[in-house]
Structure formats: C-alpha cells, structure tokens
Design a protein around this motif. Structure first.
Motif, PDB file in Angstrom:
ATOM      1  N   GLN A 145       0.834  -1.203   0.000  1.00  0.00           N
ATOM      2  CA  GLN A 145       0.000   0.000   0.000  1.00  0.00           C
ATOM      3  C   GLN A 145       0.866   1.249   0.000  1.00  0.00           C
ATOM      4  OE1 GLN A 145      -2.356  -0.575   3.491  1.00  0.00           O
ATOM      5  NE2 GLN A 145      -3.735  -2.067   2.536  1.00  0.00           N
ATOM      6  N   LEU A 146       1.969   1.194   0.711  1.00  0.00           N
ATOM      7  CA  LEU A 146       2.857   2.345   0.807  1.00  0.00           C
ATOM      8  C   LEU A 146       3.471   2.665  -0.550  1.00  0.00           C
ATOM      9  CD1 LEU A 146       4.100   4.348   2.775  1.00  0.00           C
ATOM     10  CD2 LEU A 146       5.887   2.691   3.253  1.00  0.00           C
ATOM     11  N   VAL A 205      10.938   3.807   0.653  1.00  0.00           N
ATOM     12  CA  VAL A 205       9.696   4.398   1.135  1.00  0.00           C
ATOM     13  C   VAL A 205       9.471   3.954   2.573  1.00  0.00           C
ATOM     14  CG1 VAL A 205       7.253   4.752   0.638  1.00  0.00           C
ATOM     15  CG2 VAL A 205       8.819   4.179  -1.207  1.00  0.00           C
ATOM     16  N   VAL A 206       9.176   4.901   3.454  1.00  0.00           N
ATOM     17  CA  VAL A 206       9.039   4.615   4.883  1.00  0.00           C
ATOM     18  C   VAL A 206       7.756   5.246   5.396  1.00  0.00           C
ATOM     19  CG1 VAL A 206      10.008   5.062   7.168  1.00  0.00           C
ATOM     20  CG2 VAL A 206      11.511   4.402   5.302  1.00  0.00           C
ATOM     21  N   LYS A 207       7.057   4.502   6.252  1.00  0.00           N
ATOM     22  CA  LYS A 207       5.820   4.993   6.855  1.00  0.00           C
ATOM     23  C   LYS A 207       5.677   4.410   8.255  1.00  0.00           C
ATOM     24  CE  LYS A 207       0.869   5.451   5.915  1.00  0.00           C
ATOM     25  NZ  LYS A 207      -0.227   5.175   4.965  1.00  0.00           N
ATOM     26  N   VAL A 211      -5.361   5.636   9.548  1.00  0.00           N
ATOM     27  CA  VAL A 211      -4.083   5.925  10.188  1.00  0.00           C
ATOM     28  C   VAL A 211      -3.506   7.215   9.639  1.00  0.00           C
ATOM     29  CG1 VAL A 211      -1.702   5.146  10.437  1.00  0.00           C
ATOM     30  CG2 VAL A 211      -3.568   3.531  10.758  1.00  0.00           C
ATOM     31  N   GLY A 212      -3.532   7.373   8.294  1.00  0.00           N
ATOM     32  CA  GLY A 212      -2.979   8.575   7.699  1.00  0.00           C
ATOM     33  C   GLY A 212      -3.737   9.808   8.102  1.00  0.00           C
ATOM     34  N   GLN A 213      -5.091   9.710   8.221  1.00  0.00           N
ATOM     35  CA  GLN A 213      -5.874  10.882   8.567  1.00  0.00           C
ATOM     36  C   GLN A 213      -5.760  11.204  10.045  1.00  0.00           C
ATOM     37  OE1 GLN A 213      -9.844  10.231   7.193  1.00  0.00           O
ATOM     38  NE2 GLN A 213      -9.238  10.023   5.052  1.00  0.00           N
ATOM     39  N   THR A 214      -5.642  10.175  10.877  1.00  0.00           N
ATOM     40  CA  THR A 214      -5.525  10.432  12.303  1.00  0.00           C
ATOM     41  C   THR A 214      -4.203  11.095  12.633  1.00  0.00           C
ATOM     42  OG1 THR A 214      -6.914   8.509  12.747  1.00  0.00           O
ATOM     43  CG2 THR A 214      -5.584   9.361  14.569  1.00  0.00           C
ATOM     44  N   ASP A 215      -3.133  10.638  12.040  1.00  0.00           N
ATOM     45  CA  ASP A 215      -1.819  11.207  12.294  1.00  0.00           C
ATOM     46  C   ASP A 215      -1.049  11.272  10.975  1.00  0.00           C
ATOM     47  OD1 ASP A 215       0.537  12.106  13.250  1.00  0.00           O
ATOM     48  OD2 ASP A 215       0.827  10.534  14.744  1.00  0.00           O
ATOM     49  N   PRO A 216      -1.168  12.374  10.232  1.00  0.00           N
ATOM     50  CA  PRO A 216      -0.476  12.488   8.940  1.00  0.00           C
ATOM     51  C   PRO A 216       1.035  12.495   9.076  1.00  0.00           C
ATOM     52  CG  PRO A 216      -1.375  14.609   9.602  1.00  0.00           C
ATOM     53  CD  PRO A 216      -1.918  13.607  10.570  1.00  0.00           C
ATOM     54  N   LEU A 219       2.743  10.306  10.198  1.00  0.00           N
ATOM     55  CA  LEU A 219       3.233   8.954   9.948  1.00  0.00           C
ATOM     56  C   LEU A 219       3.405   8.667   8.463  1.00  0.00           C
ATOM     57  CD1 LEU A 219       1.082   6.910  12.501  1.00  0.00           C
ATOM     58  CD2 LEU A 219       3.221   8.146  12.874  1.00  0.00           C
ATOM     59  N   SER A 220       3.006   9.597   7.602  1.00  0.00           N
ATOM     60  CA  SER A 220       3.036   9.359   6.162  1.00  0.00           C
ATOM     61  C   SER A 220       4.461   9.346   5.637  1.00  0.00           C
ATOM     62  CB  SER A 220       2.238  10.442   5.435  1.00  0.00           C
ATOM     63  OG  SER A 220       2.893  11.688   5.546  1.00  0.00           O
ATOM     64  N   ALA A 221       4.612   8.833   4.397  1.00  0.00           N
ATOM     65  CA  ALA A 221       5.931   8.765   3.773  1.00  0.00           C
ATOM     66  C   ALA A 221       6.481  10.135   3.440  1.00  0.00           C
ATOM     67  CB  ALA A 221       5.844   7.914   2.501  1.00  0.00           C
ATOM     68  N   ALA A 222       5.629  11.151   3.376  1.00  0.00           N
ATOM     69  CA  ALA A 222       6.090  12.497   3.041  1.00  0.00           C
ATOM     70  C   ALA A 222       6.571  13.271   4.255  1.00  0.00           C
ATOM     71  CB  ALA A 222       4.957  13.279   2.354  1.00  0.00           C
TER      72      ALA A 222
END
Length: 741
Positions: free
Chosen positions: A13-14, A598-600, A624-629, A631-634
């Motif tokens: 997914q990442l 790529v890291v997440k 997960v991405g919306q709760t704590d952005p 943590l995203s790869a960016a």
C-alpha cells in the motif's frame, strides 16, 4: 506468518499509494523485516561553538574587520591586548574600541583522531548527516577553475579533491566543489554528503577551450612579437601583438572571477567567517601588450575583493601547476633556433609564470588569505588552509565622518593596515581596505519574487519561512522506464489564508522546482503560482495536517541528480526551500541496485493484530494517515514505540546458474548524527514465488525503542549479493525520519 503478510501488504500500500511507478501489488513472499529491541540512548549532543556572526561591519559608528596574526614560526598568536595592536586607516592611527580573539572549535591533527578513510568502496557507506547551522565547524568552497586548467593539472586536482574528501574532510564540515565553467546548475549546494562531492569531482574535466597550460616554443622564423604557435597543428595564429589571444585570456579570467563573485554572494548569507579555495593556473593582472589600459581584469578583481571583504569570505589561492622547472621540455620545437631566441623564450616563459601567479597572489592578499604556489602536493596546501582557520581577531574602531564622504561623486577606497607593538616578529594578514560605503547603503534593494525563490534555492541550509519537507525517490519499470517521484509537504499553518464569503478561505503561493543533472544542465523545471480555496473540514485538515505537492520527473540517463525546490507564500513573502540528491544507477550494466526507500509509520497496537482483517483493510490505512499524517511517507515524524514499515525494489540480482535463484542478504541499520545506534541481523531474502527476478520487492518493519531520544535519524537498508563480483555485490539506500515526543 500473519505478521509477515501484514508487513508485505502495508509495504504494498505504501509503494502504490505514492505511485513511484504503476507498480503491481507486491506479492506476499516479499522478505519480512524484523522487530527491534530498544536501542541504546545516543550520546549527549556535543556543545556547539559560539561565533560572531557579524565578522565584518562597516557603519558610520563602527568599522570592524578580522585579522590572522602569526609569529615567526607561523603559529597563531592568541593573547594580544588592545594596547599591543595599532590599526591604521589611510596611514592614520585609529582608536581601537574592541579586540577579541575568536577561537573556532575546529579539530586539529594534534587533538583529534585521524578521520575515517572511505577507501573500501565495498563497505556499507555511512549515511551523511544533515548539519544545522550551529553544528558547522568549517564552511569551505573548493573552486576548480576549469576555465584555466591544463590537461595535466586537471588530473592532479581531481586526485587532491578525492583525497580531501576521503582523508581531510570532517563530519561537521560544510563543503562545496564548484567548477567555474559549469554554470549555475553545477554550483552544488554546500553539503556534508560525500556522494554529492564525489559526483562533483567526477565532472572535473579538461576544458579544451580554456586558457590553461604553457605554450611550447614554435620553430625558427616566427616574429618574436607574435604569440608562439604549436608546431604541426592547424591553429591560426593571432595577429601581430597577440591581441586576440590576450583578449581571450582576459575574458576567461573575468569569467573565473565572475563565478567566484556568484559564490561569494551565496556565502554572504551564512554566519561567521567563510573560505574559498581557488585551484587555478592563475591569470594576468595586466595586458602585456597594453598595460596602461588593462582595466578589465582589475575591475573584476576589485569588485570581487570588495564583495568578499563585506561578506567575510577569505579567498585562498593554489597554483595547480605545482613546481615548474621552466626549462626546455619535450613539447618544445627548437630546431634551428638560435641560442638567443631560446633564451628569450625561456625568459618569456618565466615571466608568464610570474605574471599569472601575481593574479592569484593579489586575490589572496586583498581578502586576507594565503597564496599557495610552487608545490606539487596540493593536499598539503589544503592542509595549510585548514590550519589557518583555527581562529582570528575581531578588531573594531570608530571612523571619522569623512570616511564616508564622496570625492567627485565617488566613494573613496580606504586602506587598512595593522601593526603589532609586542617585541618579536609577527605576520599580519587582514583585508587591505574598504570603500566608504556603509553596510546599510550597500545592501541590495528589495528582492523580486523570482529573486526570493532563487535565493532560497541557493541557500545551503534551506529557507525556513515556510516549513517544507522534500522526499525524492527513484524507481524504474520495464514499460515506463526510470522516474523520480517527489513529495513536497507544506505546513498548512505557514500559509496565509484570507477569509472570503460563504466560509471560503484562500491561499496563494509560488512554487519553483529545478532538477539539475551532474553536468549542471537543467533536466526539468517547474514554476507556477497556485491559488488554494478551501472551506469546512478540508480547510481544517490542511491547517492541521498540511498539504502534499507531488512532482514526477522522467529520467532518461543514469547519473547524479539534484532537485531543488522553493515555495513562497505570496501575501507574507515568506519562503521555504529544500533540496535532495538522488543517484540514478545504470541498470543496463546489470549491477545490483536499489530503488528509493519508502518509509511509513504504524501504531504498534495495529501492527500487533498480526494481520487481522481490520489491520489489512484500506480503511485502516486511510484512517491511520488521517488520524496522524505525520506517519506518512512524506512527513516521517514518529513517536517512540512506533512500528516503521519500509519498502523498496531490488534490481539486477545475480542468479545461481543451477537453481536459477538469487542469493541475497538484507540488513537494516539506524543512525543518529552519523553514529550507528542499531544494526539488525542479516536476513536471507526469500525469492520464492517471484516472477520478475530482475525486480524483486523488499519489505520490512522495525519497532522504535520506547526510550529513543527525540531528534533526527536515518534508516538504511543494505542488500548484499553473494553471487556478484566483490566490487558490485553491495547496494544500499537510506532515508531520514524524526522521532518526536
């Protein structure tokens, strides 16, 4: 087994989410990673040095300059008192208001261990440290004058630069290797990343159009007033008097000085005392045919020295020719030449050497540096430059009002000199003077929109008016080819939103992104103005989470690339910038390589569900991405105890002839401030079920320790191919992340 599947699915997914390429779903047989124990606490931060940011000041109330004073043995003198020093302006003594010795915290050979030598190219490289301004010990620009280097000198310069990177460069050095003939794209940013510096050295080549080299004697019969021509070639000689050759040499010299001028302007924004080391074969100060009208080079020199002095930049010069015998050589054609003509030719050769060295001497003396010449050991010369930067005096006095008066509408140049009244013999090196213009008057006018963006791109630390985080990754696909995909994360709270009717909010920003190849040529560029209109939850989400700007650049050729990007908030004129170095391997050579990493982040409680249906759903990934952005790869801002998922692709693994399978080992390492804080076990890669053995998916996970100190870290993935040749059996990639409270 469920955990292994979870790692693979999340890594899938990442990789797909950010569309490095149109990757298919990663198969479940991708190699899993490992959970990690709590790493040991990193060493305490080293104390930062203190410097006077305003080294050189010229105001109506204060003139402040820097000076290096050494004794008869060349050792720095550090304990002078104000009454032992006398400063003179235009020969008139001035009352000193302040005298301080600034000792730079630069390690020397006597108090530090020998720097680590990166001689073994097969060993896993240590990821570079991203230096903050307060961590920098030395800021050096090594300027290679490829507009004025002979073929022979280029080889010596390349060897010296590589030796400097391997043996003399320290972890807290900020260095740039710049070619005068490379153009703006080749003006590499100041960096501690040795990969970038090696790439710059590889581009140092002989310029056949340059002015370097000593011209061999021609045969008998040529008018001695004409410039000597090469015997046997098709060169068309310049007219009598040599005006074309001399004009050409003058233009190349002015081009060299113009490139240094540009570098000084970039250094001007950095704190403290900076240095430039010019490796050149010199230039003439005067046109030998018409010395009385030689203004072109002198004008450029005076402009450069004035700018360097106000920017607190010391220029050191090194004659790359080394020690020249200045006698007859195998390239000289002296057949049928009389003894008198040979003697005249040798005299001209010695005069040429002296005159070209005079230009280098003048530039160094005018800016308080050293002129290093007549030595074949260029690295010894660089060592002298390094040792010369251990410290300096800051000396200030209050000028008379007449200092800033004009004469016939022009500012007068004021000569400075310094005397030491202590018994003994001392050598004083300082800036030789200044024009009667205050710093406020000499400041440039307000910058335009384009100037603000370009200035941010050139900054070695990056502008921070708008917080920008850049992530650039390389990958390739058999159908689509190679591509660089970049994610630019912008802090939404740094953008200025104006309220509009019906609950709308508007922000306007400019963005400039330029991708340079290693030869300085622009590969791709983007410059746009965007208007962002949001309302409701979308507006609140951007304020909280920021926004991500995506860029994709096709890569047609392998090599070293650098992406520089800057973003300007239009209403406030705040600017943020970032840059990243990317190495694109030549996959056609069938050597082991890795795509971008790529890291997440993933909360440990989600990971501990061991592949339950809820954990593997797209909804969980989105939530997960919306709760704590973060943590995203960016963004990659993780809390202690978090699980870090990583993914990449392995290219060109060699195959066992009997089994037709690769023999790969993978390992993960974590660094902080250049020091390794964790090293995982080597894991055998499981390639079962893979259909494309030249493009293998790699996925894994590590858990951050609950006691890891907040700060910047680097995660590195190392892949070793047991079937490849020793020189090409290792590949690695790394990417930075941050641990926050």
């Amino acid at each position: 087994m469920k955990k292994r599947l979870l790692i693979c699915v999340l890594a899938c997914q990442l990789l797909c989410q950010f569309a490095l390429i149109s990757f298919g779903q990663l198969p479940s047989s991708a190699t899993p990673g490992q959970r990690r124990p709590n790493p040991p606490s990193p060493e305490a931060q080293r104390p930062t040095r203190t410097t006077d940011d305003d080294v050189v000041k010229i105001t109506t109330n204060l003139v402040q300059v820097d000076a290096v004073i050494t004794d008869r043995d060349g050792k720095p003198v550090t304990d002078l008192r104000p009454e032992e020093v006398q400063i003179l302006e235009d020969g008139q003594p001035q009352k000193i208001t302040n005298l301080n010795y600034i000792a730079l915290d630069v390690p020397t050979a006597s108090k530090r261990a020998e720097p680590a030598k990166q001689v073994d190219r097969n060993a896993p490289p240590v990821p570079p440290v991203r230096l903050r301004p307060e961590q920098v010990h030395r800021t050096m620009a090594l300027v290679v004058d490829d507009l004025g280097l002979s073929f022979e000198s280029v080889n010596y310069v390349r060897q010296a630069l590589k030796k400097f990177i391997d043996q003399q460069m320290l972890p807290n050095d900020l260095v740039a290797i710049i070619r005068t003939g490379g153009g703006i794209g080749a003006l590499q940013q100041f960096t501690s990343d040795k990969r970038l510096l090696y790439a710059a050295v590889d581009k140092v080549k002989w310029n056949p159009q340059g002015r370097g080299g000593i011209t061999p004697f021609s045969n008998l019969g040529q008018d001695p007033s004409e410039p000597p021509s090469l015997g046997g070639d098709d060169r068309v000689d310049a007219p009598k008097g040599g005006t074309i050759d001399e004009l050409r040499n003058d233009m190349f010299a002015v081009g060299t000085l113009g490139a240094i001028n540009y570098i000084v302007r970039g250094l001007r924004e950095l704190p403290g005392r900076k240095s430039i080391v010019l490796l050149s074969e010199g230039f003439r100060l005067f046109n030998k045919t018409d010395p009385a009208n030689s203004t072109r080079v002198l004008t450029a020199l005076n402009q450069l020295t004035e700018l360097a002095n106000r920017a607190s930049v010391v220029i050191y010069t090194m004659d790359a020719r080394g020690l020249q015998p200045l006698q007859l050589t195998a390239g000289d054609n002296v057949a049928q030449m009389s003894a008198q003509k040979i003697a005249e030719g040798l005299s001209d050769r010695r005069a040429e050497m002296f005159e070209t060295q005079s230009g280098l001497n003048y530039l160094a003396i005018q800016t308080g540096g050293l002129a290093i010449r007549n030595t074949n050991d260029l690295n010894r010369g660089i060592k002298r430059v390094i040792e010369d930067q251990q410290g300096y005096y800051l000396i200030g006095y209050r000028p008379d009002d007449s200092t800033f008066d004009t004469v016939s509408g022009r500012r007068k140049f004021h000569k400075l000199s310094l005397k030491v009244n202590r018994p003994g013999k001392f050598t004083v090196r300082m800036r030789n003077g200044f024009f009667g213009v205050t710093d406020d008057d000499s400041k440039p006018v307000a910058k335009t929109q384009a100037q603000q963006l370009v200035g941010a791109l050139a900054s070695p630390f990056g502008a921070a008016g708008v917080h920008v985080r850049l992530t650039s990754l390389f990958a390739t696909d058999p159908k689509l080819g190679s591509i660089m995909r970049s994610m630019i994360h912008v802090n939404g709270q740094d953008l200025t939103f104006t309220d509009e009717p019906d609950g709308w909010h508007k922000a306007v920003f400019d963005i400039l992104a330029i991708t340079f190849g290693d030869n300085g040529v622009i590969v791709d560029q983007l410059g746009r103005t965007h208007t962002l209109r949001l309302k409701g939850k979308s507006y609140e989400r951007v304020l909280k989470d920021g926004l991500i700007y995506n860029l994709s650049v096709p890569v047609k050729k392998p090599g070293a690339y650098q992406l520089r990007t800057a973003l300007r908030d239009v209403p406030s004129e705040r600017v943020g910038s970032a840059s990243q170095f990317i190495e694109v391997p030549d996959l056609k050579k069938n050597r082991l390589a890795l795509s971008g990493l790529v890291v997440k982040g993933l909360p440990a409680q989600v990971f501990e569900k061991e592949g339950s249906g809820a954990a593997q759903t797209e909804e969980t990934d989105d939530s997960v991405g919306q709760t704590d952005p973060n943590l995203s790869a960016a963004v990659r801002q993780f809390k202690q105890g978090l699980v870090v998922i990583y993914g990449a692709f392995i290219y060109n693994a060699q195959l066992d002839k009997a089994a037709g399978r690769p023999q790969l080992q993978t390992q993960v390492r974590v660094f902080r401030d250049g020091q390794q804080v964790f090293s995982g076990k080597e894991i055998t890669y499981d390639a079962s079920g893979q259909t494309d053995l030249k493009r293998l998916p790699l996925a894994g996970a590590i858990q951050l320790g609950s006691t890891m100190a907040p700060g910047e870290y680097v995660i590195q993935i190392i892949v070793t191919d047991a079937l490849a040749k020793d020189k090409h059996r290792l590949a690695s990639q790394w990417i930075d992340f941050e641990i926050v409270k």
